[in-house]
Design an enzyme around this catalytic site. Structure first.
Site, PDB file in Angstrom:
ATOM      1  N   LYS A 149       0.851  -1.204   0.000  1.00 34.29           N
ATOM      2  CA  LYS A 149       0.000   0.000   0.000  1.00 34.29           C
ATOM      3  C   LYS A 149       0.881   1.247   0.000  1.00 34.29           C
ATOM      4  O   LYS A 149       1.881   1.305   0.733  1.00 34.29           O
ATOM      5  CB  LYS A 149      -0.894  -0.030   1.248  1.00 34.29           C
ATOM      6  CG  LYS A 149      -1.905   1.097   1.322  1.00 34.29           C
ATOM      7  CD  LYS A 149      -2.781   0.953   2.573  1.00 34.29           C
ATOM      8  CE  LYS A 149      -3.850   2.002   2.672  1.00 34.29           C
ATOM      9  NZ  LYS A 149      -4.694   1.845   3.878  1.00 34.29           N
ATOM     10  N   SER A 181      -9.608   1.657   3.059  1.00 31.65           N
ATOM     11  CA  SER A 181      -8.775   2.425   2.167  1.00 31.65           C
ATOM     12  C   SER A 181      -7.744   1.586   1.401  1.00 31.65           C
ATOM     13  O   SER A 181      -7.213   2.046   0.397  1.00 31.65           O
ATOM     14  CB  SER A 181      -8.035   3.503   2.959  1.00 31.65           C
ATOM     15  OG  SER A 181      -7.188   2.919   3.926  1.00 31.65           O
ATOM     16  N   SER A 235      -9.676  -0.760   7.254  1.00 26.57           N
ATOM     17  CA  SER A 235      -9.147  -0.630   5.888  1.00 26.57           C
ATOM     18  C   SER A 235      -8.439  -1.847   5.319  1.00 26.57           C
ATOM     19  O   SER A 235      -8.071  -1.841   4.149  1.00 26.57           O
ATOM     20  CB  SER A 235      -8.194   0.553   5.810  1.00 26.57           C
ATOM     21  OG  SER A 235      -8.937   1.726   5.668  1.00 26.57           O
TER      22      SER A 235
HETATM   23  N1  GLN Z   1     -13.100   3.787   6.378  1.00 26.42           N
HETATM   24  C1  GLN Z   1     -12.390   4.215   7.525  1.00 26.42           C
HETATM   25  C2  GLN Z   1     -12.061   5.677   7.420  1.00 26.42           C
HETATM   26  O1  GLN Z   1     -12.412   6.256   6.457  1.00 26.42           O
HETATM   27  C3  GLN Z   1     -11.181   3.376   7.725  1.00 26.42           C
HETATM   28  C4  GLN Z   1      -9.913   3.922   7.190  1.00 26.42           C
HETATM   29  C5  GLN Z   1      -8.718   3.080   7.550  1.00 26.42           C
HETATM   30  O2  GLN Z   1      -8.826   2.058   8.232  1.00 26.42           O
HETATM   31  N2  GLN Z   1      -7.549   3.531   7.141  1.00 26.42           N
HETATM   32  O3  GLN Z   1     -11.480   6.249   8.288  1.00 26.42           O
END
Ligand code: GLN
Length: 480
Positions: free
Chosen positions: A79, A154, A178
């Site tokens: 990532k 994400s 995420s």
């Molecule tokens: N969807 C969550 C957010 O927008 C999780 C993001 C993450 O785990 N990096 O914060």
């Protein structure tokens, strides 16, 4: 060579039997990734040179009779919020579009020391903020299972490359779901280890008390192998744990008969019926395997979403203050004062979601609101953590949905940030409590054939047990 279907075990036997060399495999994997990437936009950077250099090292070790490591020759995607020395790391942000880090994250060092071959950097939501990968400054990722749908976020690119077969395994990060949510949307395995299990050194900070690095794989065994390679204490991250790292892969096939699995009532209140049915089918498999299923309650679950979006935005507003146009790459050069340079750089280069979070976070930390929001959220976080501690006094693990619904259509939730946040309802409590959790594919919806993941959660540092339960399910459901 069908590179798309390979697992870590296949790579190891291919190298051992000389079906291919590591360089041949890397060459084919790079070609395939380059050819397939336009379909999904899952890679932001493909690292030809780095991959071939790493693969050549593996071949040299093999030729010399040295142990090339547990990830020898395995093509890995990372990532793009995890820094890689001399390899562009963008965080899917215009701010870091040309940022070349001067060092490797600890997880990257360990991955390469274990023989892993980094193929490239995976797309994601900008600074890991989002649940659909649509907040990337470089365009969304499309779900390889259904190209008109999101891969989740994400870590959408990290899940998509494994589902698409353009990497064997990948690394993602999880702050509020995420890793697990994209794994569930793309039909692959995704693991969020205990907070502190994997060093965060070199993981670009979003919300430091919640950020985790973890693996994606086609199966449980691959994730177990990657996690073992990257886990363990690191003097460069004071929050990394000293707890010994177990050989997760070695105990994968231990029986799960007699284990107690809790069904948290609060996680089954609001979800699509097809998702609920698939999770309950997974529960039936565990019953068949001799596990005892018990009802449990995590009473503070209803506050998890609000708590998360206060704490993560507070930490994000502080962490993102470093992007000021002085350090790192992007800068507004029209400004005529230092203050306007700061303001205009941040105004020009941050995307809408990052700005929203910086504003929310600044607000909840501001004088007069700190106690009402931030301090209260920290107290509730404690209660949520205690819910898990209590549950794990009586059960070995919890099973729950990862997401209330399967992958949604691109664009469907972009106009409504709250609807997007609500998708995180079942994935964020695990991060708030810092317990290990994972998504295991548990079938596809009958109506649209979309993958659904079942979430397994265990007590702190019980990854070995979690993998064992996931493996038992994977084996049993493949056989039936
Ligand atoms: N969807 C969550 C957010 O927008 C999780 C993001 C993450 O785990 N990096 O914060």
């Amino acid at each position: 060579m069908n590179v798309a279907a390979l697992t870590i075990a296949d790579v190891q036997s291919g190298l051992r039997n000389k079906t291919f060399s590591a360089v041949e495999l890397a060459t084919e994997a790079l070609r395939f990734a380059e050819a397939e990437n336009p379909k999904t936009n899952a890679y932001l950077t493909i690292a030809n040179e780095r991959a071939l250099v790493a693969a050549a090292k593996v071949d040299a070790k093999l030729a010399a009779g040295d142990d090339p490591g547990p990830l020898a020759g395995v093509p890995v995607a990372v990532k793009d919020v995890i820094v890689t020395k001399n390899l562009r790391t963008t965080c899917a942000s215009r701010l870091l579009e040309n940022y070349i880090p001067p060092y490797d994250a600890t997880a990257i060092e360990r991955l390469e020391a274990a023989g892993g071959v980094i193929l490239g950097k995976a797309n994601c939501d900008e600074f890991a903020m989002g649940g659909s990968n649509e907040n990337s400054a470089f365009g969304p990722v499309r779900n390889p299972v259904a190209l008109d749908r999101v891969p989740g976020g994400s870590s959408g690119g990290s899940a998509a490359v494994v589902a698409q077969g353009t990497a064997v395994v990948s690394l993602g990060s999880d702050t509020g779901g995420s890793i697990r949510q994209p794994a569930s949307f793309c039909g692959v395995v995704g693991v969020t280890p205990t907070y502190g299990r994997v060093s965060r050194y070199g993981l670009v900070a979003f919300a430091s008390s919640l950020d985790h690095i973890g693996p994606f794989g086609k199966n449980v065994a691959d994730c177990a192998t990657v996690l073992k390679a990257i886990a363990g204490h690191d003097p460069m991250d004071s929050t990394s744990a000293h707890a010994p790292v177990a050989d997760y892969a070695a105990t994968l096939n231990a029986p799960v008969k007699g284990m107690k699995i809790g069904l948290p009532a609060e996680y089954f209140k609001d979800l699509s019926s097809e998702t609920g049915d698939l999770i309950m089918k997974a529960v039936d498999v565990y019953k068949k395997l001799g596990c005892e299923i018990v009802d449990v309650s995590l009473p503070h679950t209803e506050y998890a979403l609000a708590t998360y979006y206060i704490i993560c935005t507070a930490e994000a507003s502080s962490n993102l203050a470093r992007y000021d146009g002085v350090r790192y790459t992007a800068r507004n050069t029209d400004a005529n004062s230092l203050t306007s340079m700061y303001r205009d750089t941040r105004g020009d280069f941050f995307g809408a979601e990052c700005k929203r979070r910086i504003m929310l976070g600044t607000y909840v930390l501001s004088h007069g609101y700190y106690d009402a929001y931030y301090l209260k959220a920290q107290k509730v976080r404690n209660l949520i953590t205690q819910d898990f501690a209590q549950a794990f006094e009586t059960v070995d693990a919890l099973i729950a949905p990862v997401s209330p619904f399967p992958a949604f259509k691109l664009g469907e939730k972009m106009a409504d940030p709250l609807a997007m946040y609500l998708a995180d309802i079942y994935s964020i409590a695990g991060d708030l409590a810092g317990v290990p959790c994972m998504s295991v594919p548990c079938g596809k919806t009958a109506s649209e054939g979309l993958p659904v993941g079942a979430q397994l959660l265990c007590n702190h540092f019980e990854e070995a047990k979690m993998f064992q339960l996931a493996q038992a399910y994977e084996t049993e459901s493949a056989a039936s």
